[in-house]
Design a protein around this motif. Structure first.
Motif, PDB file in Angstrom:
ATOM      1  N   PRO A  63       0.786  -1.243   0.000  1.00 55.85           N
ATOM      2  CA  PRO A  63       0.000   0.000   0.000  1.00 55.85           C
ATOM      3  C   PRO A  63       0.812   1.285   0.000  1.00 55.85           C
ATOM      4  O   PRO A  63       0.478   2.219  -0.728  1.00 55.85           O
ATOM      5  CB  PRO A  63      -0.834  -0.108   1.284  1.00 55.85           C
ATOM      6  N   ALA A  64       1.876   1.365   0.811  1.00 56.57           N
ATOM      7  CA  ALA A  64       2.669   2.599   0.859  1.00 56.57           C
ATOM      8  C   ALA A  64       3.301   2.895  -0.487  1.00 56.57           C
ATOM      9  O   ALA A  64       3.371   4.059  -0.921  1.00 56.57           O
ATOM     10  CB  ALA A  64       3.744   2.483   1.939  1.00 56.57           C
ATOM     11  N   ALA A  65       3.752   1.855  -1.192  1.00 54.24           N
ATOM     12  CA  ALA A  65       4.369   2.035  -2.510  1.00 54.24           C
ATOM     13  C   ALA A  65       3.347   2.541  -3.524  1.00 54.24           C
ATOM     14  O   ALA A  65       3.616   3.491  -4.275  1.00 54.24           O
ATOM     15  CB  ALA A  65       4.975   0.714  -2.985  1.00 54.24           C
ATOM     16  N   PHE A 240       6.950   7.249   2.201  1.00 55.98           N
ATOM     17  CA  PHE A 240       6.276   6.046   1.725  1.00 55.98           C
ATOM     18  C   PHE A 240       7.134   4.814   2.021  1.00 55.98           C
ATOM     19  O   PHE A 240       7.635   4.143   1.119  1.00 55.98           O
ATOM     20  CB  PHE A 240       5.966   6.180   0.237  1.00 55.98           C
ATOM     21  N   ASN A 241       7.273   4.534   3.289  1.00 58.92           N
ATOM     22  CA  ASN A 241       8.159   3.455   3.735  1.00 58.92           C
ATOM     23  C   ASN A 241       7.387   2.314   4.383  1.00 58.92           C
ATOM     24  O   ASN A 241       6.153   2.299   4.377  1.00 58.92           O
ATOM     25  CB  ASN A 241       9.216   4.012   4.708  1.00 58.92           C
ATOM     26  N   PHE A 242       8.118   1.390   4.972  1.00 62.39           N
ATOM     27  CA  PHE A 242       7.513   0.212   5.596  1.00 62.39           C
ATOM     28  C   PHE A 242       6.565   0.600   6.741  1.00 62.39           C
ATOM     29  O   PHE A 242       5.490   0.020   6.890  1.00 62.39           O
ATOM     30  CB  PHE A 242       8.614  -0.719   6.113  1.00 62.39           C
ATOM     31  N   ASP A 243       6.967   1.601   7.532  1.00 65.36           N
ATOM     32  CA  ASP A 243       6.123   2.046   8.653  1.00 65.36           C
ATOM     33  C   ASP A 243       4.769   2.548   8.171  1.00 65.36           C
ATOM     34  O   ASP A 243       3.746   2.360   8.837  1.00 65.36           O
ATOM     35  CB  ASP A 243       6.825   3.151   9.446  1.00 65.36           C
ATOM     36  N   PHE A 244       4.781   3.196   7.011  1.00 66.11           N
ATOM     37  CA  PHE A 244       3.543   3.725   6.443  1.00 66.11           C
ATOM     38  C   PHE A 244       2.607   2.582   6.043  1.00 66.11           C
ATOM     39  O   PHE A 244       1.390   2.649   6.259  1.00 66.11           O
ATOM     40  CB  PHE A 244       3.882   4.599   5.238  1.00 66.11           C
ATOM     41  N   THR A 245       3.174   1.531   5.476  1.00 65.34           N
ATOM     42  CA  THR A 245       2.389   0.346   5.132  1.00 65.34           C
ATOM     43  C   THR A 245       1.801  -0.297   6.384  1.00 65.34           C
ATOM     44  O   THR A 245       0.626  -0.681   6.409  1.00 65.34           O
ATOM     45  CB  THR A 245       3.257  -0.677   4.372  1.00 65.34           C
TER      46      THR A 245
END
Length: 321
Positions: A63-65, A240-245
């Motif tokens: 999702p973040a990507a 837009f990184n892993f934490d955002f996902t």
């Protein structure tokens, strides 16, 4: 009985809509208004994730990507080519369709941990591309000066104006989600999540159904990403990184997988609760994480299951009495 139940549901929806319309007038703080706008944009994105993860049961780390690619698509078109934000947003949604096809077809034929690794790889590859393709994305400088939406003389760069625009699109996204969930296709998605072997035994092409869900979810997320870019008027690859996902996944799981009210409640809690806990200083994230852990332990099916949980407890108590 059904008519009475539908009447109560309609009254509750009308009340929620009135509350949402009146909410900006309860606070004159610009920061709170931006936070509300951000919450609505995230809810639209989570409604997209719900198609893949909530309905078909695929644990998705992309999702973040996808959200970020939607932001960059409209942001770069608006800044570098001077294209209207509205056309940029449409381009972002079409790009979401392309992403869904390109990533969905090879990835969704995978199962379990292999699908997770594929989407995780896509997330990291996207972050690296956005960071290192400086000739296009401006790299670590980010993209600044993204114009806000304008329509018939209304400037949606104003946080309150943007709120009502985002609310309008969120309602449309919810209606589309509801129609999909209630459709034959939506029921097949839920069946795949419950028992994919049985669905395959019925002669249904489950891979094709999952791919369509991924494509639709990608379009929702790139649209939300585009709105995010025009709301903040600045984007950076580190956002837009892993934490955002993980934040999106928390919203969906805490609210209630596969449900529209769950997406809304999860989006509100995970976005606003950390801000309410900031009076704790550097310990606010620890407090938030602890609260989330407690919620998962005692409300495993999300916030949407709370009314049913309370009713069952009351019935059980009355039975003992």
């Amino acid at each position: 009985m059904d008519r009475k139940k539908n009447g109560k549901r309609s009254a509750l929806l009308a009340l929620c809509l009135l509350m949402a319309i009146g909410l900006p007038f309860l606070s004159r703080n610009n920061y709170n208004q931006i936070l509300m706008n951000q919450t609505i944009v995230y809810i639209i994105a989570v409604l997209g994730l719900n198609f893949t993860m909530g309905l078909s049961g695929q644990f998705d780390f992309s999702p973040a990507a996808i959200f970020g690619l939607g932001s960059y698509m409209t942001g770069l078109l608006s800044v570098k080519l001077g294209i209207s934000p509205w056309l940029g947003t449409i381009a972002a949604v079409l790009f979401g369709l392309v992403i869904g096809v390109m990533i969905g077809y090879p990835s969704l034929r995978l199962k379990g941990v292999y699908f997770v690794l594929a989407t995780l790889g896509f997330l990291e590859a996207t972050r690296l591309l956005l960071t290192n393709m400086t000739w296009l994305t401006e790299g670590t400088n980010g993209v600044a000066g993204i114009p806000s939406y304008q329509l018939i003389g209304i400037n949606f760069g104003n946080p309150r104006n943007f709120y009502y625009l985002a609310l309008f699109f969120m309602i449309i996204a919810m209606v589309i989600s509801k129609r999909v969930i209630d459709s034959k296709w939506g029921r097949m998605l839920i069946a795949i999540k419950d028992n994919d072997v049985a669905v395959e035994g019925c002669g249904i092409d489950k891979a094709s159904i999952k791919i369509k869900a991924y494509i639709l979810g990608s379009c929702f997320m790139t649209f939300a990403g585009a709105m995010n870019a025009h709301m903040f008027q600045f984007i950076h690859p580190s956002d837009f990184n892993f934490d955002f996902t993980v934040k999106f996944i928390m919203m969906l799981m805490l609210g209630g997988l596969g449900t529209i009210p769950g997406c809304v409640m999860g989006g509100i809690v995970v976005t606003i609760l950390p801000e309410m806990l900031k009076f704790l200083g550097e310990y606010y994230w620890l407090a938030f994480s602890t609260l989330m852990l407690i919620m998962v332990m005692f409300i495993p099916y999300g916030f949407v299951s709370v009314p049913e949980f309370v009713r069952s407890k009351i019935k059980k108590h009355r039975g003992r009495a």
